[in-house]
Motif scaffolding. Sequence first.
Motif, PDB file in Angstrom:
ATOM      1  N   GLY A   8      91.480  62.649  40.274  1.00 18.44           N
ATOM      2  CA  GLY A   8      92.904  62.466  40.013  1.00 18.44           C
ATOM      3  C   GLY A   8      93.347  62.825  38.616  1.00 18.44           C
ATOM      4  O   GLY A   8      94.538  62.751  38.303  1.00 18.44           O
ATOM      5  N   GLY A   9      92.418  63.207  37.766  1.00 22.80           N
ATOM      6  CA  GLY A   9      92.800  63.589  36.419  1.00 22.80           C
ATOM      7  C   GLY A   9      93.423  64.972  36.374  1.00 22.80           C
ATOM      8  O   GLY A   9      93.539  65.662  37.395  1.00 22.80           O
ATOM      9  N   GLY A  10      93.821  65.369  35.178  1.00 22.12           N
ATOM     10  CA  GLY A  10      94.423  66.687  35.011  1.00 22.12           C
ATOM     11  C   GLY A  10      95.341  66.710  33.814  1.00 22.12           C
ATOM     12  O   GLY A  10      95.310  65.821  32.958  1.00 22.12           O
ATOM     13  N   LEU A  11      96.180  67.743  33.764  1.00 21.49           N
ATOM     14  CA  LEU A  11      97.150  67.910  32.693  1.00 21.49           C
ATOM     15  C   LEU A  11      98.473  67.298  33.135  1.00 21.49           C
ATOM     16  O   LEU A  11      99.012  67.682  34.171  1.00 21.49           O
ATOM     17  N   MET A  12      98.966  66.366  32.344  1.00 21.51           N
ATOM     18  CA  MET A  12     100.189  65.641  32.688  1.00 21.51           C
ATOM     19  C   MET A  12     101.202  65.787  31.556  1.00 21.51           C
ATOM     20  O   MET A  12     100.834  66.057  30.410  1.00 21.51           O
ATOM     21  N   ARG A  38      88.255  54.280  29.172  1.00 24.28           N
ATOM     22  CA  ARG A  38      88.567  55.639  28.750  1.00 24.28           C
ATOM     23  C   ARG A  38      87.953  55.904  27.389  1.00 24.28           C
ATOM     24  O   ARG A  38      87.721  54.988  26.603  1.00 24.28           O
ATOM     25  N   GLN A  39      87.734  57.177  27.144  1.00 25.96           N
ATOM     26  CA  GLN A  39      87.168  57.580  25.862  1.00 25.96           C
ATOM     27  C   GLN A  39      87.848  58.855  25.404  1.00 25.96           C
ATOM     28  O   GLN A  39      87.773  59.892  26.083  1.00 25.96           O
ATOM     29  N   VAL A  93      88.920  60.877  28.602  1.00 23.03           N
ATOM     30  CA  VAL A  93      88.144  60.890  29.833  1.00 23.03           C
ATOM     31  C   VAL A  93      88.168  59.470  30.382  1.00 23.03           C
ATOM     32  O   VAL A  93      87.875  58.516  29.661  1.00 23.03           O
ATOM     33  N   TYR A  94      88.550  59.341  31.639  1.00 19.05           N
ATOM     34  CA  TYR A  94      88.661  58.042  32.282  1.00 19.05           C
ATOM     35  C   TYR A  94      87.453  57.814  33.187  1.00 19.05           C
ATOM     36  O   TYR A  94      87.108  58.668  34.001  1.00 19.05           O
ATOM     37  N   TYR A  95      86.861  56.647  33.025  1.00 18.83           N
ATOM     38  CA  TYR A  95      85.682  56.273  33.789  1.00 18.83           C
ATOM     39  C   TYR A  95      85.958  55.015  34.601  1.00 18.83           C
ATOM     40  O   TYR A  95      86.617  54.088  34.116  1.00 18.83           O
ATOM     41  N   GLN A 115      81.195  59.630  36.578  1.00 19.91           N
ATOM     42  CA  GLN A 115      81.004  60.724  35.627  1.00 19.91           C
ATOM     43  C   GLN A 115      82.242  60.974  34.772  1.00 19.91           C
ATOM     44  O   GLN A 115      82.193  61.695  33.788  1.00 19.91           O
ATOM     45  N   GLY A 116      83.355  60.385  35.169  1.00 16.70           N
ATOM     46  CA  GLY A 116      84.581  60.514  34.397  1.00 16.70           C
ATOM     47  C   GLY A 116      85.488  61.613  34.902  1.00 16.70           C
ATOM     48  O   GLY A 116      85.033  62.585  35.516  1.00 16.70           O
ATOM     49  N   THR A 117      86.767  61.454  34.630  1.00 17.16           N
ATOM     50  CA  THR A 117      87.757  62.478  34.951  1.00 17.16           C
ATOM     51  C   THR A 117      88.680  62.631  33.745  1.00 17.16           C
ATOM     52  O   THR A 117      89.121  61.635  33.159  1.00 17.16           O
TER      53      THR A 117
END
Length: 123
Positions: A8-12, A38-39, A93-95, A115-117
Amino acid sequence: QVQLVESGGGLMQAGGSLRLSCAASGRTFSTYTMGWFRQAPGKEREFVAAISWGDGSTFYANSVKGRSTISRDNAKNTVYLQMNNLKPEDTAVYYCAARDGSAVSWSYAYRSWGQGTQVTVSS
């Protein structure tokens, strides 16, 4: 042990919304407390939100409180993080992570990690 896969991650755009998902497999998902962390580049991993396995109680970091919702669907073995009014400082990066026991904000208390997104919020 539970295996976790985020998506679900990406450029927002700043001011927009996103929903992250974390699909779990392995041991019974409903028995795990789930957390989102998140990191950001050059920073330590930080707590975002958690939802307990029992009563589904939730709590949030101050930085996202009021504009984020963590939820879980035990039938789908999935935990979600809805974030609204995104800000550039949400870029990270969201974990997702899982632990036995109550919901806590300490990353070392969580045994299983995805693994993070990547989430990037542009201004």
